[in-house]
Design a protein around this motif. Structure first.
Motif, PDB file in Angstrom:
ATOM      1  N   ASP A   1      -4.130   9.351  -6.443  1.00 57.49           N
ATOM      2  CA  ASP A   1      -3.751   8.309  -5.481  1.00 57.49           C
ATOM      3  C   ASP A   1      -3.070   7.121  -6.157  1.00 57.49           C
ATOM      4  O   ASP A   1      -2.436   6.307  -5.495  1.00 57.49           O
ATOM      5  CB  ASP A   1      -4.952   7.854  -4.636  1.00 57.49           C
ATOM      6  CG  ASP A   1      -6.124   7.354  -5.447  1.00 57.49           C
ATOM      7  OD1 ASP A   1      -6.297   7.779  -6.603  1.00 57.49           O
ATOM      8  OD2 ASP A   1      -6.899   6.540  -4.915  1.00 57.49           O
ATOM      9  N   HIS A   2      -3.155   7.047  -7.481  1.00 57.58           N
ATOM     10  CA  HIS A   2      -2.479   5.989  -8.242  1.00 57.58           C
ATOM     11  C   HIS A   2      -1.287   6.513  -9.038  1.00 57.58           C
ATOM     12  O   HIS A   2      -0.505   5.719  -9.554  1.00 57.58           O
ATOM     13  CB  HIS A   2      -3.463   5.309  -9.195  1.00 57.58           C
ATOM     14  CG  HIS A   2      -4.478   4.486  -8.486  1.00 57.58           C
ATOM     15  ND1 HIS A   2      -4.431   3.113  -8.470  1.00 57.58           N
ATOM     16  CD2 HIS A   2      -5.562   4.835  -7.732  1.00 57.58           C
ATOM     17  CE1 HIS A   2      -5.446   2.653  -7.748  1.00 57.58           C
ATOM     18  NE2 HIS A   2      -6.137   3.678  -7.290  1.00 57.58           N
ATOM     19  N   THR A   3      -1.151   7.831  -9.146  1.00 53.98           N
ATOM     20  CA  THR A   3      -0.109   8.419  -9.992  1.00 53.98           C
ATOM     21  C   THR A   3       0.851   9.344  -9.252  1.00 53.98           C
ATOM     22  O   THR A   3       1.783   9.871  -9.859  1.00 53.98           O
ATOM     23  CB  THR A   3      -0.739   9.238 -11.136  1.00 53.98           C
ATOM     24  OG1 THR A   3      -1.464  10.348 -10.582  1.00 53.98           O
ATOM     25  CG2 THR A   3      -1.670   8.384 -11.991  1.00 53.98           C
TER      26      THR A   3
ATOM     27  N   CYS B   1       0.381  -0.421  -4.886  1.00 53.26           N
ATOM     28  CA  CYS B   1       1.389  -0.351  -5.934  1.00 53.26           C
ATOM     29  C   CYS B   1       1.878  -1.782  -6.142  1.00 53.26           C
ATOM     30  O   CYS B   1       2.049  -2.528  -5.180  1.00 53.26           O
ATOM     31  CB  CYS B   1       2.539   0.549  -5.489  1.00 53.26           C
ATOM     32  SG  CYS B   1       3.902   0.660  -6.675  1.00 53.26           S
ATOM     33  N   TYR B   2       2.092  -2.161  -7.403  1.00 54.22           N
ATOM     34  CA  TYR B   2       2.546  -3.513  -7.711  1.00 54.22           C
ATOM     35  C   TYR B   2       3.813  -3.477  -8.549  1.00 54.22           C
ATOM     36  O   TYR B   2       4.037  -2.540  -9.331  1.00 54.22           O
ATOM     37  CB  TYR B   2       1.471  -4.283  -8.496  1.00 54.22           C
ATOM     38  CG  TYR B   2       0.248  -4.580  -7.682  1.00 54.22           C
ATOM     39  CD1 TYR B   2       0.207  -5.680  -6.843  1.00 54.22           C
ATOM     40  CD2 TYR B   2      -0.862  -3.748  -7.731  1.00 54.22           C
ATOM     41  CE1 TYR B   2      -0.914  -5.953  -6.081  1.00 54.22           C
ATOM     42  CE2 TYR B   2      -1.979  -4.016  -6.966  1.00 54.22           C
ATOM     43  CZ  TYR B   2      -2.004  -5.119  -6.145  1.00 54.22           C
ATOM     44  OH  TYR B   2      -3.118  -5.376  -5.383  1.00 54.22           O
TER      45      TYR B   2
ATOM     46  N   PRO C   1       0.827  -1.212   0.000  1.00 51.79           N
ATOM     47  CA  PRO C   1       0.000   0.000   0.000  1.00 51.79           C
ATOM     48  C   PRO C   1       0.858   1.257   0.000  1.00 51.79           C
ATOM     49  O   PRO C   1       1.917   1.305   0.636  1.00 51.79           O
ATOM     50  CB  PRO C   1      -0.808  -0.117   1.289  1.00 51.79           C
ATOM     51  CG  PRO C   1       0.031  -0.974   2.177  1.00 51.79           C
ATOM     52  CD  PRO C   1       0.794  -1.902   1.280  1.00 51.79           C
ATOM     53  N   ALA C   2       0.396   2.254  -0.726  1.00 53.59           N
ATOM     54  CA  ALA C   2       1.059   3.559  -0.732  1.00 53.59           C
ATOM     55  C   ALA C   2       0.844   4.250   0.618  1.00 53.59           C
ATOM     56  O   ALA C   2      -0.036   3.869   1.400  1.00 53.59           O
ATOM     57  CB  ALA C   2       0.499   4.419  -1.859  1.00 53.59           C
ATOM     58  N   ALA C   3       1.644   5.266   0.879  1.00 51.07           N
ATOM     59  CA  ALA C   3       1.630   5.943   2.178  1.00 51.07           C
ATOM     60  C   ALA C   3       0.278   6.587   2.507  1.00 51.07           C
ATOM     61  O   ALA C   3      -0.152   6.565   3.649  1.00 51.07           O
ATOM     62  CB  ALA C   3       2.736   6.997   2.231  1.00 51.07           C
TER      63      ALA C   3
ATOM     64  N   GLY D   1       1.598   5.140  -6.163  1.00 50.07           N
ATOM     65  CA  GLY D   1       0.894   6.176  -5.407  1.00 50.07           C
ATOM     66  C   GLY D   1       1.820   7.008  -4.549  1.00 50.07           C
ATOM     67  O   GLY D   1       3.011   7.142  -4.814  1.00 50.07           O
ATOM     68  N   THR D   2       1.286   7.529  -3.477  1.00 48.80           N
ATOM     69  CA  THR D   2       1.994   8.476  -2.620  1.00 48.80           C
ATOM     70  C   THR D   2       3.191   7.849  -1.916  1.00 48.80           C
ATOM     71  O   THR D   2       3.062   6.829  -1.245  1.00 48.80           O
ATOM     72  CB  THR D   2       1.017   9.038  -1.562  1.00 48.80           C
ATOM     73  OG1 THR D   2      -0.153   9.502  -2.224  1.00 48.80           O
ATOM     74  CG2 THR D   2       1.646  10.171  -0.783  1.00 48.80           C
TER      75      THR D   2
END
Length: 150
Positions: A61-63, A15-16, A7-9, A32-33
């Motif tokens: 949130d994805h970029t 994120c994979y 998981p992003a922050a 993400g973040t």
């Protein structure tokens, strides 16, 4: 196949990292973040070489980390043309509440190399064949990635 996710922050988006195996080329999906430290750890531990970032859609949130991830490695970002504008102005895709989270401002620059995803395309990337399925709904440029069928 090698798959690692975390998981992003912020926002809890995932994120994979995908590769045909350890020690191979890989792609990063939806950075993400503040994904940098975890991403660097996965890449180093598994001796991977990133060759691209794939984006399922253009929401921040994805970029959020797409530019630093691409820039540090000299790799392209891939996004569907329906969401391309969100890499130019990510605030345009935010709700009023989320804009407040960023204080109405966001330091942003788009990646230097952006390529467009095409519905039904089979990408031969990082030693994998990946099919792109356009799935508008969440955003106009939402896509899904799946292994290509022989």
């Amino acid at each position: 196949m090698f798959v690692a996710g975390f998981p992003a922050a912020a926002f809890g988006t995932n994120c994979y990292v995908l590769a045909s195996g350890p020690g191979q080329e890989c792609v990063v999906v939806d950075p993400g973040t503040d994904v940098g430290p975890q991403l660097d750890e996965i890449i180093a531990e598994n001796r991977l070489k990133p060759v691209a970032v794939l984006l399922t859609h253009g929401h921040i949130d994805h970029t959020f980390s797409v530019t630093p991830v691409c820039g540090a490695r000299g790799i392209p970002a891939w996004i569907h043309p329906g969401d391309r504008h969100l890499l130019v102005d990510p605030m345009s895709g935010l709700s009023a509440e989320t804009k407040q989270f960023f204080g109405g401002r966001l330091q942003w620059s788009e990646p230097d190399d952006i390529k467009e995803l095409v519905d039904g395309a089979v990408m031969d990337i990082a030693g994998m064949l990946i099919t792109v399925d356009h799935a508008p709904g969440h955003t106009q440029g939402s896509v899904m990635f799946r292994p290509a069928m022989d």
